[in-house]
Design a protein around this motif. Structure first.
Motif, PDB file in Angstrom:
ATOM      1  N   LEU A   1      18.678  -2.070   2.068  1.00 40.15           N
ATOM      2  CA  LEU A   1      18.089  -2.529   3.468  1.00 40.15           C
ATOM      3  C   LEU A   1      16.509  -2.020   3.607  1.00 40.15           C
ATOM      4  O   LEU A   1      15.480  -2.844   4.023  1.00 40.15           O
ATOM      5  CB  LEU A   1      18.493  -1.456   4.639  1.00 40.15           C
ATOM      6  CG  LEU A   1      18.262  -1.486   6.013  1.00 40.15           C
ATOM      7  CD1 LEU A   1      18.540  -3.071   6.601  1.00 40.15           C
ATOM      8  CD2 LEU A   1      18.833  -0.616   6.795  1.00 40.15           C
ATOM      9  N   ALA A   2      15.964  -0.882   2.853  1.00 37.24           N
ATOM     10  CA  ALA A   2      14.616  -0.555   2.844  1.00 37.24           C
ATOM     11  C   ALA A   2      13.978  -1.596   2.235  1.00 37.24           C
ATOM     12  O   ALA A   2      12.766  -1.952   2.511  1.00 37.24           O
ATOM     13  CB  ALA A   2      14.654   0.902   2.344  1.00 37.24           C
ATOM     14  N   VAL A   3      14.219  -2.008   1.160  1.00 39.31           N
ATOM     15  CA  VAL A   3      13.594  -2.795   0.348  1.00 39.31           C
ATOM     16  C   VAL A   3      13.311  -4.213   1.078  1.00 39.31           C
ATOM     17  O   VAL A   3      12.093  -4.650   0.899  1.00 39.31           O
ATOM     18  CB  VAL A   3      14.144  -3.129  -0.942  1.00 39.31           C
ATOM     19  CG1 VAL A   3      13.691  -4.368  -1.870  1.00 39.31           C
ATOM     20  CG2 VAL A   3      14.139  -1.926  -2.117  1.00 39.31           C
TER      21      VAL A   3
ATOM     22  N   SER B   1      13.596  -4.784   4.091  1.00 36.18           N
ATOM     23  CA  SER B   1      12.650  -4.486   5.224  1.00 36.18           C
ATOM     24  C   SER B   1      11.265  -4.550   5.028  1.00 36.18           C
ATOM     25  O   SER B   1      10.431  -5.063   5.347  1.00 36.18           O
ATOM     26  CB  SER B   1      13.248  -3.266   6.220  1.00 36.18           C
ATOM     27  OG  SER B   1      11.958  -2.905   6.884  1.00 36.18           O
ATOM     28  N   GLU B   2      10.842  -3.590   3.990  1.00 35.27           N
ATOM     29  CA  GLU B   2       9.439  -3.570   3.597  1.00 35.27           C
ATOM     30  C   GLU B   2       8.958  -4.723   2.948  1.00 35.27           C
ATOM     31  O   GLU B   2       7.760  -5.079   3.291  1.00 35.27           O
ATOM     32  CB  GLU B   2       9.545  -2.558   2.560  1.00 35.27           C
ATOM     33  CG  GLU B   2       7.995  -2.164   2.119  1.00 35.27           C
ATOM     34  CD  GLU B   2       7.288  -1.215   3.387  1.00 35.27           C
ATOM     35  OE1 GLU B   2       8.237  -0.807   4.284  1.00 35.27           O
ATOM     36  OE2 GLU B   2       6.161  -1.306   3.501  1.00 35.27           O
TER      37      GLU B   2
ATOM     38  N   PHE C   1       8.196  -6.894   6.112  1.00 33.66           N
ATOM     39  CA  PHE C   1       6.892  -6.444   6.708  1.00 33.66           C
ATOM     40  C   PHE C   1       5.662  -6.956   5.953  1.00 33.66           C
ATOM     41  O   PHE C   1       4.709  -7.370   6.774  1.00 33.66           O
ATOM     42  CB  PHE C   1       6.892  -4.902   7.125  1.00 33.66           C
ATOM     43  CG  PHE C   1       7.738  -4.621   8.240  1.00 33.66           C
ATOM     44  CD1 PHE C   1       7.539  -5.155   9.511  1.00 33.66           C
ATOM     45  CD2 PHE C   1       8.988  -4.018   8.214  1.00 33.66           C
ATOM     46  CE1 PHE C   1       7.939  -4.895  10.663  1.00 33.66           C
ATOM     47  CE2 PHE C   1       9.624  -3.711   9.266  1.00 33.66           C
ATOM     48  CZ  PHE C   1       9.125  -4.051  10.410  1.00 33.66           C
ATOM     49  N   THR C   2       5.667  -6.714   4.971  1.00 31.23           N
ATOM     50  CA  THR C   2       4.258  -7.016   3.837  1.00 31.23           C
ATOM     51  C   THR C   2       4.119  -8.447   4.076  1.00 31.23           C
ATOM     52  O   THR C   2       2.937  -8.737   3.998  1.00 31.23           O
ATOM     53  CB  THR C   2       4.404  -6.407   2.849  1.00 31.23           C
ATOM     54  OG1 THR C   2       5.699  -6.843   1.991  1.00 31.23           O
ATOM     55  CG2 THR C   2       4.503  -4.851   2.552  1.00 31.23           C
TER      56      THR C   2
ATOM     57  N   THR D   1       3.615  -9.474   8.327  1.00 29.69           N
ATOM     58  CA  THR D   1       2.522  -8.687   9.155  1.00 29.69           C
ATOM     59  C   THR D   1       1.169  -9.334   9.145  1.00 29.69           C
ATOM     60  O   THR D   1       0.637  -9.355  10.037  1.00 29.69           O
ATOM     61  CB  THR D   1       2.559  -7.410   9.102  1.00 29.69           C
ATOM     62  OG1 THR D   1       3.814  -6.714   9.126  1.00 29.69           O
ATOM     63  CG2 THR D   1       1.599  -6.637   9.752  1.00 29.69           C
TER      64      THR D   1
ATOM     65  N   ALA E   1      11.542  -7.279  12.747  1.00 27.68           N
ATOM     66  CA  ALA E   1      13.044  -6.455  12.804  1.00 27.68           C
ATOM     67  C   ALA E   1      14.095  -7.226  13.128  1.00 27.68           C
ATOM     68  O   ALA E   1      15.011  -7.304  12.211  1.00 27.68           O
ATOM     69  CB  ALA E   1      12.784  -5.211  13.646  1.00 27.68           C
TER      70      ALA E   1
END
Lengths: 210, 210
Positions: free
Chosen positions: B99-101, B103-104, B107-108, B111, B121
């Motif tokens: 999930l973290a990977v 998500s990051e 975003f990168t 954004t 999100a």
DNA sequence: CGAGCTTATCGAACGATGTTCTATGAGGAA
DNA sequence: TTCCTCATAGAACATCGTTCGATAAGCTCG
């Protein structure tokens, strides 16, 4: 016949056994197999029965976006009005009549604004998939979840804490956006999906309706 | 441990019983319950194991649309590469790390083009839901279908014939578009959904990446 | 060495499920 | 009355997830 099943559906899907349905009818479990070939077929009947509850407004191409939104909300409301019916939608094609009605409704709503037939056709599928999938997850809801016996709140705060414990240099955005990741009501999330599709659709709409 | 389950997953999900897994391990069925609390938990492990197979490209905001597309294709390919794993995705949250990977990565990627955090999100959720739902239906595929014992081809031609038999005055569009309704490969349908979301996303992208 | 603990497995059993089979009626038509 | 259909009933089957108690194998510690 299928009417007695609604009564059952009102008390949950797990525990909707043939025996339980038979009991509801005052007959045995085996008796059902005279009316119906499978449990699968029975579920299909229930599904179609529920789908028909949806009422469509008179299509008005001038307000096609608003009407699509209403349509989406309608469908979700119907699927949620009967317990666990949402679990039946995925992979099922609505009965012929319902399919025809919705299809025609979409075409008369969207053709006047210049959206191509192929797009409309795919869109019908996509809408069905989205509302089906969303309500499906909603229906599964907080049940069992990950095999652990944590409550959903516990689970989410754990996940939240985990994300916050991540190394700041490798996950800067995620760490900072953890609140926005978990914030937001279900209604908002649902609306966002619909909204995104509508924004995409706008790029197909070339004409103003005449 | 979870390694022996992949072997099982390669022979289908119905018939993935505890006993069968035990047999695969050379042990009994009851032995599994020492390692795992539930069958649910076991499925969760399989799910996470498969999710981790997805590899993400280095995010490049100048080509965010193309990269989202390959991401979507990646996920579908991974879910399809293991039989019936798609049926596990709905209602499941990927394990923390994955999930973290993802998500990051999102975003990168997004954004820099000015897409708000909240949208990113929600988009993560939506993407997961879409690929999950689509592959889910793909996995159910042609199985059992409507409770009748018709082959899918028979079923679809029947439905087609039904639509063509509709009164022309009340269903003009649908009757005329029956070919476009049923035409199109699965790949096309999948791509359309992704495309529609991307088109919607574009309306959020305000900046050019710097 | 041996006592005790953790780790792991095994077989048997329980309750529940979907489904099939066969027998048995009820009700109208001939 | 006789026959046929519609409908139901009970018993049984195979399979499933899960629980329980017994039983070893391997290790540590005194």
């Amino acid at each position: 016949m299928a009417a007695a099943l609604r009564v059952l559906d009102a008390e949950g899907m797990d525990g909707l056994s043939m025996r339980r349905v038979g009991e509801e009818l005052g007959t045995g479990a085996a008796s059902i197999y005279w009316h119906v070939r499978n449990k699968e077929q029975l579920l299909q009947l229930v599904f179609e029965r529920v789908i028909e509850e949806a009422k469509l407004p008179e299509p008005d191409p001038w307000r096609w976006q608003e009407q699509l939104r209403v349509f989406a909300d309608q469908m979700r409301a119907v699927l949620k009005s009967h317990r666990d019916v949402a679990r039946l939608t995925l992979g099922r094609v609505p009965s012929g009549p319902a399919l025809a009605v919705v299809s025609e409704w979409l075409f008369t709503l969207l053709t006047p604004v210049g959206i191509p037939d192929q797009v409309i056709a795919y869109l019908g599928d996509l809408f069905g998939l989205y509302v089906g999938a969303f309500t499906f997850e909603e229906s599964l809801g907080t049940a069992s979840f990950t095999g652990t016996d944590l409550s959903p709140e516990q689970f989410f705060t754990m996940l939240k804490d985990y994300l916050l414990s991540l190394p700041e240099d490798r996950f800067p955005h995620t760490r900072g956006a953890v609140d926005v990741l978990f914030g937001g009501s279900r209604d908002d999330r649902y609306a966002f999906g619909i909204d995104l599709m509508l924004r995409g659709l706008e790029s197909y709409a070339t004409k103003a309706p005449r």
